[in-house]
Write a protein that holds these residues in place. Structure first.
Motif, short mmCIF file in Angstrom:
data_model
loop_
_atom_site.label_atom_id
_atom_site.label_comp_id
_atom_site.label_asym_id
_atom_site.label_seq_id
_atom_site.Cartn_x
_atom_site.Cartn_y
_atom_site.Cartn_z
N GLU A 293 1.89 -1.90 3.99
CA GLU A 293 0.81 -2.56 4.73
C GLU A 293 0.98 -4.08 4.77
N THR A 294 1.76 -4.61 3.84
CA THR A 294 1.98 -6.06 3.81
C THR A 294 2.87 -6.54 4.95
N ASN B 71 4.09 -6.57 9.00
CA ASN B 71 3.55 -6.39 10.35
C ASN B 71 4.33 -5.28 11.06
#
Length: 447
Positions: free
Chosen positions: A115-116, A118
């Motif tokens: 999730e960190t 893009n």
């Protein structure tokens, strides 16, 4: 007379398999096995009629007629240009090529991106690398057989075999058939194979194979056709074996992965059980290689077709750059909009492609007339057109739409099938009867 060596022939056949085998071919059989469960075998046989038999026949008939344009000219010159161009655009930059870059990312990589990071940037980098490799391969068509048939596709096959061997050893949890596979396993299997759209792709790839044979120095057209038939049969046999392995993977875990939405979930769940995170990495490579080989075939065939269509005003290399760049952009920014246009177009032209394949492969024995080709094409284009306008765009034509909706197999998307067979048989009989009368009249006049 120039002959292919055994090594050249094997590379050619494996390349044809690689051109056919894309993302859809990878995910449909496991889903079939998952849903069909204990009825997997009978559904798989029906699946292979439309996913193996028709594509192989398509590649052969294009080789025998020396190109899709020549096959379509049996209907008419205008139809030939429109139909052939629609085939190359829809299965190429309109759908197949952008999707080839996007699907492996969405299926095998996106679910595991942290999730960190893009997601859009990761997709951009992935598709940039993917299409750059495809471009470099396509720029040298004389190296196509070596790169795809000798290296990429054999690597893909070894990965699939390794995955199958590991998964087939896990505990068997085979469920009963569910959904449409419970009601009609044969019909559902047939339609699942229909959805691979490989019969349309075969009309592109048949020309690629013929050109590859000629680049080996085989000039005699009969020899080219003979090698194309043999390569098609071998490629089809490999396709069947791979589909059987993938369907077995789905069947083995059909109880454990009940309710799976697509074949990617079945594959990822199964391979993670036996190989952990390494299995997911392996699956990502399998998806990428499967889509890369198909992408290369679509770009190559399209580049060669449009170079000839526009009388060499743009070179093959220029068309390769155009198609690759356009597909890269669409894979990142406009795939959904592209699909909204190209999928309905494919649904319209796919039936007539199947009809031309059947007529083309049997023409030597039945010698169809111009009337039979034209009438069969009109029915197999007209009925799907009315159906697509109704189902997709909600455009109706009164009694015409109602008539089409009343036809058998309408809900399955096959309303065109029985009417086309009827028209083909009827026109063939009428023409034969008229020819008989003409012959009798000529004899009477002579005597």
């Amino acid at each position: 007379m120039k002959k292919l060596t055994r090594s050249q022939f094997l590379q050619l056949s494996i390349m044809l398999f690689g051109l056919f085998f894309g993302a859809g071919n990878l995910i449909f059989p496991p889903l079939l096995g998952n849903k069909a469960g204990s009825a997997t075998f009978i559904s798989l046989i029906a699946f292979c009629v439309t996913a193996v038999l028709f594509p192989v026949l398509g590649a052969i008939v294009v080789g025998k007629t020396n190109g899709l344009s020549n096959l379509a000219k049996r209907v008419g010159p205008v139809f030939s240009v429109v139909f052939t161009t629609a085939i190359y655009l829809s299965i190429g930059p309109g759908l197949g090529i952008p999707r080839a870059g996007s699907v492996p990312f969405e299926m095998a990589i996106a679910p595991y991106v942290p999730e960190t990071l893009n997601l859009n940037i990761v997709r951009f980098v992935y598709t940039l690398v993917f299409f750059t490799i495809a471009l470099l391969i396509c720029l040298k068509p004389n190296k196509l057989v070596e790169r795809v048939g000798k290296f990429l596709t054999p690597t893909l096959l070894l990965m699939i075999l390794f995955m199958f061997v590991r998964i087939v050893m896990m505990d068997k949890n085979i469920a009963a058939p569910s959904g449409d596979y419970l009601k009609a396993p044969v019909t559902k299997g047939f339609l699942a194979g229909y959805e691979t759209m490989d019969a349309v792709a075969a009309l592109n790839f048949g020309f690629v194979i013929a050109q590859a044979i000629k680049r080996f120095g085989v000039e005699d057209e009969n020899e080219v056709t003979r090698y194309e038939i043999k390569a098609g049969l071998l490629a089809g046999s490999v396709l069947f074996l791979v589909y059987a392995m993938l369907a077995s993977i789905g069947m083995i875990g059909s109880q454990k992965f009940a309710g799976a939405e697509n074949g990617a979930q079945v594959l990822s769940g199964s391979i993670k059980l036996v190989l952990g995170d390494f299995g997911l990495v392996l699956l990502a490579f399998i998806f990428t290689l499967a889509c890369l080989t198909t992408c290369v075939g679509l770009i190559t065939s399209g580049g060669e077709y449009f170079e000839k269509l526009f009388n060499n005003k743009l070179s093959y290399r220029a068309w390769v750059y155009i198609w690759t760049l356009f597909s890269f952009v669409m894979a990142n920014f406009g795939l959904n909009k592209l699909l909204a246009f190209s999928v309905p177009l494919l649904q319209i032209i796919y039936p007539v492609a199947l009809v031309l394949i059947v007529m083309g492969i049997s023409h030597k024995y039945l010698n169809y007339s111009k009337v039979s080709y034209v009438s069969s094409a009109v029915v197999s284009v007209g009925l799907p057109l009315v159906e697509v306008l109704d189902k997709t765009f909600h455009i109706k034509f009164g009694f015409v739409t109602n008539f089409v909706k009343s036809l058998a197999l309408y809900e399955e998307g096959l309303a065109w099938l029985l009417p086309t067979i009827f028209v083909l048989v009827l026109t063939s009989l009428v023409v034969k009867v008229m020819e008989s009368f003409i012959e009798v009249d000529k004899i009477r006049q002579k005597y």
